[in-house]
Design a protein around this motif. Structure first.
Motif, PDB file in Angstrom:
ATOM      1  N   GLY A 283       0.811  -1.217   0.000  1.00 41.24           N
ATOM      2  CA  GLY A 283       0.000   0.000   0.000  1.00 41.24           C
ATOM      3  C   GLY A 283       0.839   1.259   0.000  1.00 41.24           C
ATOM      4  N   SER A 284       1.886   1.291   0.830  1.00 42.35           N
ATOM      5  CA  SER A 284       2.772   2.463   0.869  1.00 42.35           C
ATOM      6  C   SER A 284       3.543   2.618  -0.430  1.00 42.35           C
ATOM      7  N   ARG A 287       1.252   3.689  -3.520  1.00 42.83           N
ATOM      8  CA  ARG A 287       0.812   5.078  -3.324  1.00 42.83           C
ATOM      9  C   ARG A 287       1.999   6.043  -3.351  1.00 42.83           C
ATOM     10  N   SER A 349      -2.054  -5.127  -4.145  1.00 44.09           N
ATOM     11  CA  SER A 349      -0.890  -4.236  -4.211  1.00 44.09           C
ATOM     12  C   SER A 349       0.153  -4.779  -5.181  1.00 44.09           C
ATOM     13  N   LYS A 352      -0.883  -3.755  -8.594  1.00 47.32           N
ATOM     14  CA  LYS A 352      -0.635  -2.315  -8.773  1.00 47.32           C
ATOM     15  C   LYS A 352       0.827  -2.049  -9.101  1.00 47.32           C
TER      16      LYS A 352
END
Length: 470
Positions: A283-284, A287, A349, A352
């Motif tokens: 996630g970090s 993003r 993730s 992504k």
């Protein structure tokens, strides 16, 4: 039994006898029926894919203070969560009502949310090749229910607190002692073929004594937490150690602002490892809110530092045969000789980032940070000698960590160390640095390992940080 997608059981919402023997109200077989019904209803509505999880948790918590019983709490909760996919649109809903009507309403709610949610190109269940089949789901020995009633729990808590008071007459007060016995189980399945679930337990004993009087008062705490109550530390030992920690902090003072090496006590060092996990989690990374973006294959720690992940550790607090998506978990080296070998990724993730899942949906599993330079005799006194002159930190306050830049600033308490010996306790100071520099500046890791949650690490010596005092 199920017939035509409906239950035909006269005891649909009554406790199951076999489950009751384990302290639960519902059996695994019952949860399988719930989940299968939810999935069948989702497919009937037209869902492309769906997943569901039924769970139950129960436990006892007892707290005492100054020799008197304060609270007795019993908790019992249950939930059915449903996720529905319509193409690449996702909806989620949950309920604590296990009736057929409630299940249908919950699935309908998830389906309706998916209908009106924007498409996400990477949304979806895990790829079939990543899923843990039943034969790859080992028994990790996680379930050890504690047959304890409130009276016995209170006696243990009282013994723990009494031991703290008996340690020294300067132990004048207490924030209390507590005993907790918790257990849960779940079953999960989805339309990509995953089916699995298990029971687990977690028990603890804790105490927080206060030393001194007036302006010279200090508090500290200690606890023991294990899957099995048989492995908990003796309550008297917990009480004495917590008292000794509080007593050692009496007479704390400030120090002047300076730069110096800092030794993090092992429970706090686990927090540094947690900061690394946060910075290298999917996630970090996708993003781009991490100071360790694009760090795969790069040197982040010194060459003597390794970080391993072992999801299959027996009785481990972070053990799991599969992650929250049903993806298989495998032991691996996350950091090898200081170099980043892997991130912490879920299926979402990973997609992504154009990578593959690492089986970390829901978090990391039993991490250990070690140094190739550590010797068996590198206990805390040895680490203090290695520190030489500097700060030994045993408590951190505040949330001063910026994961985008890596800037680190926390309130701290501990001890000033001179020539390898504790000189005096210190308080009301701030330690500051940047996590990149702190990771790269790890000079030593102690053999005084401590397991904090799902992380195990010894005390960690960082070669230089800013210390702001008076």
């Amino acid at each position: 039994m199920r017939k035509g997608g409906k239950y035909h059981s006269p005891a649909m919402n009554t406790p199951d006898a076999r489950a009751a023997e384990r302290g639960f109200s519902y059996s695994r077989a019952y949860f399988e029926q719930l989940v299968d019904t939810a999935l069948a209803h989702a497919k009937k509505l037209g869902a492309t894919d769906a997943g569901a999880e039924a769970s139950e948790g129960c436990g006892l918590s007892v707290s005492v203070r100054k020799g008197e019983l304060e609270n007795v709490e019993r908790n019992r909760d249950k939930s059915l969560g449903v996720t529905v996919y319509i193409g690449q649109r996702r909806g989620n809903a949950s309920t604590s009502d296990f009736s057929e009507a409630a299940i249908a309403q919950t699935v309908q709610a998830a389906y309706d949310i998916a209908r009106f949610t924007a498409e996400d190109p990477v949304a979806g269940l895990p790829d079939a090749g990543d899923i843990a089949p039943p034969e790859e789901q080992p028994d990790l020995d996680l379930f050890h229910p504690w047959d304890i009633d409130s009276e016995r729990a209170a006696r243990i808590a009282l013994a723990c607190e009494a031991a703290a008071f008996k340690t020294d007459r300067r132990i004048t007060n207490s924030e209390g002692a507590g005993v907790s016995a918790q257990q849960s189980h779940f079953f999960s399945a989805h339309t990509r073929g995953f089916r699995g679930g298990y029971a687990s337990s977690r028990h603890s004993v804790s105490v927080a004594p206060i030393a001194g009087r007036g302006d010279n008062m200090q508090r500290d705490a200690w606890y023991s937490s294990m899957r099995s109550a048989d492995e908990l530390s003796a309550p008297e030992a917990i009480g004495r150690y917590a008292a000794e920690r509080a007593l050692a902090r009496l007479g704390s003072r400030k120090i002047s602002t300076r730069e110096c090496p800092v030794l993090f006590e092992s429970p706090l060092a686990a927090g540094l490892l947690g900061a690394y996990v946060q910075a290298t989690s999917g996630g970090s990374l996708y993003r781009r809110s991490s100071f360790l973006i694009d760090s795969l294959g790069k040197q982040v720690f010194p060459a003597h530092v390794d970080v391993t992940e072992d999801p299959h550790q027996k009785r481990g607090k972070g053990s799991a045969a599969f992650d929250e998506e049903g993806v298989r978990t495998t032991p691996r080296k996350v950091v090898d000789a200081g170099r980043v070998e892997g991130y912490f990724l879920s299926s979402y993730s990973a997609r992504k980032l154009g990578m593959k899942t690492t089986g970390n949906a829901g978090g990391s599993h039993n991490l250990a940070l070690t140094s190739r330079l550590t010797q068996p005799g590198d206990d805390l006194p040895a680490m203090l000698r290695r520190l030489g002159t500097g700060l030994f930190v045993i408590e951190l306050m505040g949330q001063g960590v910026n994961y985008v830049t890596g800037d680190y600033s926390r309130g701290a308490s501990g001890f000033w160390v001179e020539n390898g010996q504790i000189a005096f306790p210190v308080q009301e100071i701030t330690i500051a640095g940047n996590l990149k520099d702190m990771f790269a500046g790890i000079d030593a890791v102690g053999a005084d390992t401590y397991n904090y949650g799902a992380k195990t690490v010894g005390s960690v010596l960082v070669n230089r940080m800013k210390v702001a005092g008076s």
